[in-house]
Design a protein around this motif. Structure first.
Motif, PDB file in Angstrom:
ATOM      1  N   GLU A  87      49.438  58.610  24.152  1.00  0.00           N
ATOM      2  CA  GLU A  87      48.828  58.420  23.228  1.00  0.00           C
ATOM      3  C   GLU A  87      47.022  57.963  23.942  1.00  0.00           C
ATOM      4  O   GLU A  87      47.540  57.053  24.220  1.00  0.00           O
ATOM      5  N   THR A 108      46.969  63.008  20.806  1.00  0.00           N
ATOM      6  CA  THR A 108      48.844  62.331  21.477  1.00  0.00           C
ATOM      7  C   THR A 108      49.188  64.005  21.273  1.00  0.00           C
ATOM      8  O   THR A 108      49.529  64.692  21.084  1.00  0.00           O
ATOM      9  N   LYS A 146      55.250  61.959  25.986  1.00  0.00           N
ATOM     10  CA  LYS A 146      54.275  61.518  24.907  1.00  0.00           C
ATOM     11  C   LYS A 146      53.027  60.580  25.292  1.00  0.00           C
ATOM     12  O   LYS A 146      53.336  59.425  25.781  1.00  0.00           O
ATOM     13  N   ARG A 153      43.236  57.219  23.378  1.00  0.00           N
ATOM     14  CA  ARG A 153      42.377  57.629  22.297  1.00  0.00           C
ATOM     15  C   ARG A 153      40.612  57.768  23.011  1.00  0.00           C
ATOM     16  O   ARG A 153      40.318  56.747  24.359  1.00  0.00           O
ATOM     17  N   THR A 155      41.640  60.038  18.658  1.00  0.00           N
ATOM     18  CA  THR A 155      42.935  60.439  19.437  1.00  0.00           C
ATOM     19  C   THR A 155      43.679  61.594  19.632  1.00  0.00           C
ATOM     20  O   THR A 155      43.710  62.302  18.836  1.00  0.00           O
ATOM     21  N   GLN A 206      57.798  52.150  25.182  1.00  0.00           N
ATOM     22  CA  GLN A 206      56.274  52.361  24.652  1.00  0.00           C
ATOM     23  C   GLN A 206      55.376  51.303  25.773  1.00  0.00           C
ATOM     24  O   GLN A 206      55.837  50.072  24.840  1.00  0.00           O
TER      25      GLN A 206
END
Length: 165
Positions: free
Chosen positions: A30, A68, A28, A32, A66, A124
């Motif tokens: 993310e 995702t 994944k 911004r 953002t 992460q």
């Protein structure tokens, strides 16, 4: 003579295979983005990200700008592709947080800038290189990581990461 040539070819292939930098399997991302002013701006980024065959889903939060991005199993994307896609849409990355399988982190082209280790199946982390954080944040990080020679070299093939979990 042919047998010797085959041996050389096998050895050369193995050297090439093991000398190439590999990427962690990202699950994944993310992202911004900065510079967005309307929903049409976010739509441009959304289209760029969805055009990647490795992407299974993109969710957008217009309040925080953002995106995702959920990726398909077995992909070998690098952070560079996300940067290229956002910039192709006409914007910049303000923050890039990735989730990857932890066993692939140590076998990849990522350089850890903090000593934090993760014992979970997925880790992460944030990419802290120029172009993956805001300009203001990069100036601050440059002071913190001035002793890391590869960080100061600003190579586009090295990805410096900070473990978050």
């Amino acid at each position: 003579m042919k047998k010797i040539n085959k041996v050389y070819m096998v050895i050369a292939s193995m050297v090439l295979m093991f000398s190439m930098k590999s990427n962690a399997q990202i699950v994944k991302a993310e992202i911004r983005a900065t510079g967005l002013t309307c929903s049409m701006c976010s739509n441009a980024i959304n289209k760029q990200l969805k055009a990647l065959p490795e992407v299974s889903n993109v969710e957008t939060d217009l309040n925080t700008n953002t995106f995702t991005v959920t990726l398909k199993e077995g992909n070998e994307l690098s952070p560079k592709i996300f940067k290229e896609k956002v910039e192709k849409a006409g914007f910049f990355i303000g923050s890039l947080i990735l989730t990857a399988k932890s066993e692939t982190i140590s076998n990849s082209s990522f350089i850890l800038v903090n000593a934090k280790k993760s014992d979970t199946a997925e880790v992460q982390f944030q990419v802290v290189d120029k172009g993956y954080v805001t300009e203001k944040e990069f100036k601050k990080l440059s002071k913190s990581y001035k002793d890391i020679a590869t960080y100061m070299a600003n190579s586009e093939d090295d990805f410096h990461i900070k473990i978050l979990n």
